[in-house]
Design a protein around this motif. Structure first.
Motif, mmCIF file in Angstrom:
data_model
loop_
_atom_site.group_PDB
_atom_site.id
_atom_site.type_symbol
_atom_site.label_atom_id
_atom_site.label_comp_id
_atom_site.label_asym_id
_atom_site.label_seq_id
_atom_site.Cartn_x
_atom_site.Cartn_y
_atom_site.Cartn_z
ATOM 1 N N TYR A 55 -41.956 -9.878 29.406
ATOM 2 C CA TYR A 55 -40.608 -10.046 28.879
ATOM 3 C C TYR A 55 -39.948 -11.233 29.583
ATOM 4 N N ILE A 56 -39.462 -12.200 28.808
ATOM 5 C CA ILE A 56 -38.790 -13.368 29.374
ATOM 6 C C ILE A 56 -37.327 -13.012 29.622
ATOM 7 N N LEU A 57 -36.966 -12.974 30.899
ATOM 8 C CA LEU A 57 -35.591 -12.671 31.294
ATOM 9 C C LEU A 57 -34.677 -13.863 31.084
ATOM 10 N N PHE A 58 -35.148 -15.036 31.505
ATOM 11 C CA PHE A 58 -34.368 -16.262 31.408
ATOM 12 C C PHE A 58 -35.285 -17.391 30.974
ATOM 13 N N ALA B 218 -24.020 -9.548 20.113
ATOM 14 C CA ALA B 218 -25.248 -8.930 19.617
ATOM 15 C C ALA B 218 -26.453 -9.809 19.955
ATOM 16 N N SER B 219 -27.617 -9.171 20.002
ATOM 17 C CA SER B 219 -28.847 -9.919 20.256
ATOM 18 C C SER B 219 -29.921 -9.512 19.263
ATOM 19 N N TYR B 220 -30.930 -10.367 19.189
ATOM 20 C CA TYR B 220 -32.166 -10.020 18.510
ATOM 21 C C TYR B 220 -33.215 -9.801 19.580
ATOM 22 N N TYR B 221 -34.036 -8.774 19.378
ATOM 23 C CA TYR B 221 -35.196 -8.555 20.231
ATOM 24 C C TYR B 221 -36.365 -9.225 19.514
ATOM 25 N N LEU B 222 -37.006 -10.179 20.207
ATOM 26 C CA LEU B 222 -38.061 -10.990 19.611
ATOM 27 C C LEU B 222 -39.398 -10.694 20.271
ATOM 28 N N ARG B 223 -40.457 -10.831 19.485
ATOM 29 C CA ARG B 223 -41.806 -10.526 19.993
ATOM 30 C C ARG B 223 -42.789 -11.568 19.488
ATOM 31 N N LEU B 224 -43.663 -11.986 20.378
ATOM 32 C CA LEU B 224 -44.746 -12.914 20.044
ATOM 33 C C LEU B 224 -46.053 -12.283 20.460
ATOM 34 N N VAL C 258 -45.520 -11.362 24.413
ATOM 35 C CA VAL C 258 -44.346 -11.929 25.077
ATOM 36 C C VAL C 258 -43.123 -11.511 24.269
ATOM 37 N N THR C 259 -42.103 -11.036 24.974
ATOM 38 C CA THR C 259 -40.875 -10.589 24.306
ATOM 39 C C THR C 259 -39.655 -11.189 24.997
ATOM 40 N N CYS C 260 -38.530 -11.144 24.307
ATOM 41 C CA CYS C 260 -37.265 -11.625 24.876
ATOM 42 C C CYS C 260 -36.119 -11.186 23.969
ATOM 43 N N ALA D 62 -45.901 -20.887 26.936
ATOM 44 C CA ALA D 62 -47.367 -20.878 26.984
ATOM 45 C C ALA D 62 -47.866 -20.360 28.334
ATOM 46 N N GLU D 63 -47.183 -20.709 29.415
ATOM 47 C CA GLU D 63 -47.553 -20.204 30.751
ATOM 48 C C GLU D 63 -47.420 -18.694 30.796
ATOM 49 N N VAL D 64 -46.326 -18.182 30.262
ATOM 50 C CA VAL D 64 -46.121 -16.731 30.228
ATOM 51 C C VAL D 64 -47.217 -16.081 29.384
ATOM 52 N N ALA D 65 -47.530 -16.683 28.254
ATOM 53 C CA ALA D 65 -48.523 -16.117 27.327
ATOM 54 C C ALA D 65 -49.933 -16.113 27.905
ATOM 55 N N LYS D 66 -50.212 -17.021 28.829
ATOM 56 C CA LYS D 66 -51.538 -17.023 29.479
ATOM 57 C C LYS D 66 -51.780 -15.720 30.231
ATOM 58 N N GLU D 67 -50.719 -15.143 30.746
ATOM 59 C CA GLU D 67 -50.816 -13.944 31.573
ATOM 60 C C GLU D 67 -50.544 -12.644 30.818
#
Length: 158
Positions: free
Chosen positions: A71-74, A136-142, A101-103, A92-97
């Protein structure tokens, strides 16, 4: 003049670049009205996360802090450094691990939503009153397991 771009990482419990990241986040908050976290919240979340930081000639230009679950906080990119692919590189760095990935992104932050959608993130749901100011926010997912790395690799080759 050549630009040297360097990736640095603060792992969980490390805060070597926390103040520098805070300063960039605050610059964006003041100029754009985004990233409105309180200092205590930011520092606590930063300390618990892995933060990927991009420096141009020793000046911080972008960073992404992520939890252990992907989950990307910032995610912050200096206005002067936008359009150089730094946000994509950080995701891409986050996705390697992480296979997924969500945010969250503010429903009114069109630039962020366009960026995430171009990367292949999908809106999972809308959350009312997500932010302290009632926004409001959107919860996003990859990603869906193995296909995430393939999709990012394809996107970055473009």
């Amino acid at each position: 003049m050549s630009v040297n771009v360097e990736m640095r990482i603060d792992g969980p419990g490390e805060t070597e670049y926390a103040e520098t990241a805070w300063a960039l986040k605050e610059e964006i908050r003041v100029n754009e009205g985004l990233l409105k976290q309180r200092r205590g919240f930011f520092m606590d979340a930063y300390r618990r996360s892995t933060t990927y930081l991009l420096f141009e000639n020793d000046a911080l230009v972008a960073f992404a802090s992520t939890r252990r679950d992907g989950y990307i906080l910032f995610l912050a990119v200096s206005p002067e450094a936008r359009g150089k692919g730094y946000g994509k590189r950080l995701v891409a760095e986050v996705a390697k691990e992480h296979p997924v990935v969500t945010c969250h992104a503010r429903t009114t932050n069109r630039n962020a939503l366009d960026f995430y959608e171009a990367m292949g993130f999908e809106v999972q749901r809308r959350i009312e009153n997500y932010y302290e100011d009632g926004g409001a926010s959107y919860y996003l997912r990859l990603g869906e397991e193995a296909s995430l790395r393939e999709r990012l690799s394809e996107f970055l080759r473009r």
